[in-house]
Design a protein around this motif. Structure first.
Motif, PDB file in Angstrom:
ATOM      1  N   ASP A  74      44.191   6.115  50.707  1.00 35.09           N
ATOM      2  CA  ASP A  74      44.549   7.217  49.663  1.00 35.09           C
ATOM      3  C   ASP A  74      43.737   8.405  49.518  1.00 35.09           C
ATOM      4  O   ASP A  74      42.660   8.422  50.227  1.00 35.09           O
ATOM      5  N   SER A  75      43.762   9.245  48.802  1.00 32.54           N
ATOM      6  CA  SER A  75      43.084  10.385  48.485  1.00 32.54           C
ATOM      7  C   SER A  75      42.652  10.464  46.809  1.00 32.54           C
ATOM      8  O   SER A  75      43.453   9.966  46.072  1.00 32.54           O
ATOM      9  N   VAL A  76      41.474  11.140  46.733  1.00 38.85           N
ATOM     10  CA  VAL A  76      41.002  11.423  45.412  1.00 38.85           C
ATOM     11  C   VAL A  76      40.872  12.798  45.004  1.00 38.85           C
ATOM     12  O   VAL A  76      40.319  13.647  45.977  1.00 38.85           O
ATOM     13  N   THR A  96      39.169  17.628  47.458  1.00 34.01           N
ATOM     14  CA  THR A  96      40.251  16.453  47.859  1.00 34.01           C
ATOM     15  C   THR A  96      39.610  15.701  48.877  1.00 34.01           C
ATOM     16  O   THR A  96      39.324  16.392  50.051  1.00 34.01           O
ATOM     17  N   THR A 155      31.152  10.814  39.360  1.00 37.13           N
ATOM     18  CA  THR A 155      32.566  10.115  39.473  1.00 37.13           C
ATOM     19  C   THR A 155      32.609   8.762  40.059  1.00 37.13           C
ATOM     20  O   THR A 155      32.054   8.710  41.163  1.00 37.13           O
ATOM     21  N   VAL A 186      34.151   6.099  42.367  1.00 41.81           N
ATOM     22  CA  VAL A 186      35.291   6.047  43.263  1.00 41.81           C
ATOM     23  C   VAL A 186      35.330   4.568  43.630  1.00 41.81           C
ATOM     24  O   VAL A 186      34.461   4.283  44.285  1.00 41.81           O
ATOM     25  N   VAL A 197      41.299   3.522  43.912  1.00 43.72           N
ATOM     26  CA  VAL A 197      42.373   3.723  44.807  1.00 43.72           C
ATOM     27  C   VAL A 197      42.559   2.763  46.075  1.00 43.72           C
ATOM     28  O   VAL A 197      41.508   2.031  46.003  1.00 43.72           O
ATOM     29  N   ILE A 231      37.805   6.249  39.161  1.00 37.45           N
ATOM     30  CA  ILE A 231      39.192   6.138  39.792  1.00 37.45           C
ATOM     31  C   ILE A 231      39.041   4.863  40.808  1.00 37.45           C
ATOM     32  O   ILE A 231      38.121   4.656  41.502  1.00 37.45           O
TER      33      ILE A 231
END
Lengths: 102, 202
Positions: B39-41, B97, B124, B126, B35, B33
């Motif tokens: 921001d948030s993930v 989160t 993941t 990021v 961002v 992802i």
């Protein structure tokens, strides 16, 4: 973080000799379970709230703060195998150490 | 800077890989992802295996714990993430989160359920990008970047295809032209007569 570190890999000891397996953590242990896996069977030797000192069939578990020691004064064939540590402090961790008899 | 380039390459590679679901004992989503700062993930870790608790660790570019979660027990959150983490679900299917993300939070986050034997999720990736461009002080076009991220490998492949096609056509045309005379002399009737007359004189 607990980040426990246990005696790594394989510990070899002569038959009748003294064996010590240890785990050290940054935080105090609150519960420890020790299992022995040998010949395809796994049995629980200790499952204890800690701290304390516990005796069972030739095994001696001593736990104080973030230090745990499993002592076998006279190591016999029945003590040989893979020791599984289930350690609980602020987090839970699984560790393993193999004990071989020479 | 080198780390940023490496990270971008990793992202492109991840985007180009097929997205077929693999038989994993620990499922983790999303796999990658991008961002903006602030921001948030949401990272979800799930497994059907019996477990005692769940770690989410940063696996790359350095190894460190981020959170430890266990049902009915106070969670442990690394100091770096204090006030920026919330949980939803249970330890078998937990959504973590991470908010107010910083560029330094970029990395690969991996789920480690406390099981025996040990298991881990696929991780993941990021990537947290700056909110403002340092040179122009204009906002980066994150949405466009997000769109381009999966498209870019295909665009590169298409570009290579058309370049090859163009080169091929150019070569074919050149071969065809070289089969004919390069210079063609055109004589008008007057020129022919002058030519004959000139020839007669000599």
């Amino acid at each position: 973080w607990d980040r426990p570190a246990c005696t790594e890999g394989v510990v070899s000891v002569s038959r009748g000799g003294r064996a010590v397996l240890a785990c050290n953590s940054s935080n105090a242990f609150t519960h420890i379970t020790v299992q022995l896996s040998a010949h395809g069977k796994t049995r629980t030797i200790f499952s204890e709230e800690t701290p304390g000192s516990f005796l069972q069939g030739g095994w001696w578990l001593q736990v104080r703060g973030g230090q745990a020691r499993l002592v076998i004064q006279s190591t016999q064939d029945a003590h040989q195998g893979l020791y599984l540590w289930h350690l609980q402090g602020l987090q839970r961790h699984n560790k393993e150490t193999r004990l071989n008899i020479l | 800077m080198a780390q940023l380039i490496l990270f971008t390459l990793l992202f492109l590679l991840a985007g180009a890989l097929p997205m077929a679901p693999m038989a994993q004992e620990v499922q983790q989503s999303p796999l990658h992802i991008v961002v903006s700062v602030g921001d948030s993930v949401n990272i979800t870790c799930s497994t059907s295996r019996p477990l005692k608790g769940l770690f989410l660790n940063l696996s790359w570019p350095r190894r460190t714990e981020v959170i430890y979660y266990e049902d009915k027990v106070n969670a442990t959150v690394d100091q770096k993430f204090w006030g920026r983490i919330s949980f939803m679900g249970s330890q078998n299917n937990l959504t973590i989160t991470m908010s107010l993300l910083q560029v330094a939070d970029s990395g690969i986050y991996t789920c480690f359920p406390v099981t025996y034997p040990g298991l881990s999720g696929p991780g993941t990736m990021v990537m947290v990008t700056e909110e403002l461009c340092q040179e122009t002080q204009e906002p980066y076009k994150h949405q466009e970047y997000r769109l381009m991220f999966p498209i870019l490998p295909w665009a590169l492949a298409g570009g290579c295809f058309f370049l090859g096609l163009g080169l091929g056509m150019s070569f074919a045309l050149r071969t065809q032209v070289s089969g004919h005379p390069r210079h063609v002399a055109i004589f008008t009737p007057t020129q022919r007569e002058e030519s004959r007359a000139g020839g007669g004189k000599g």
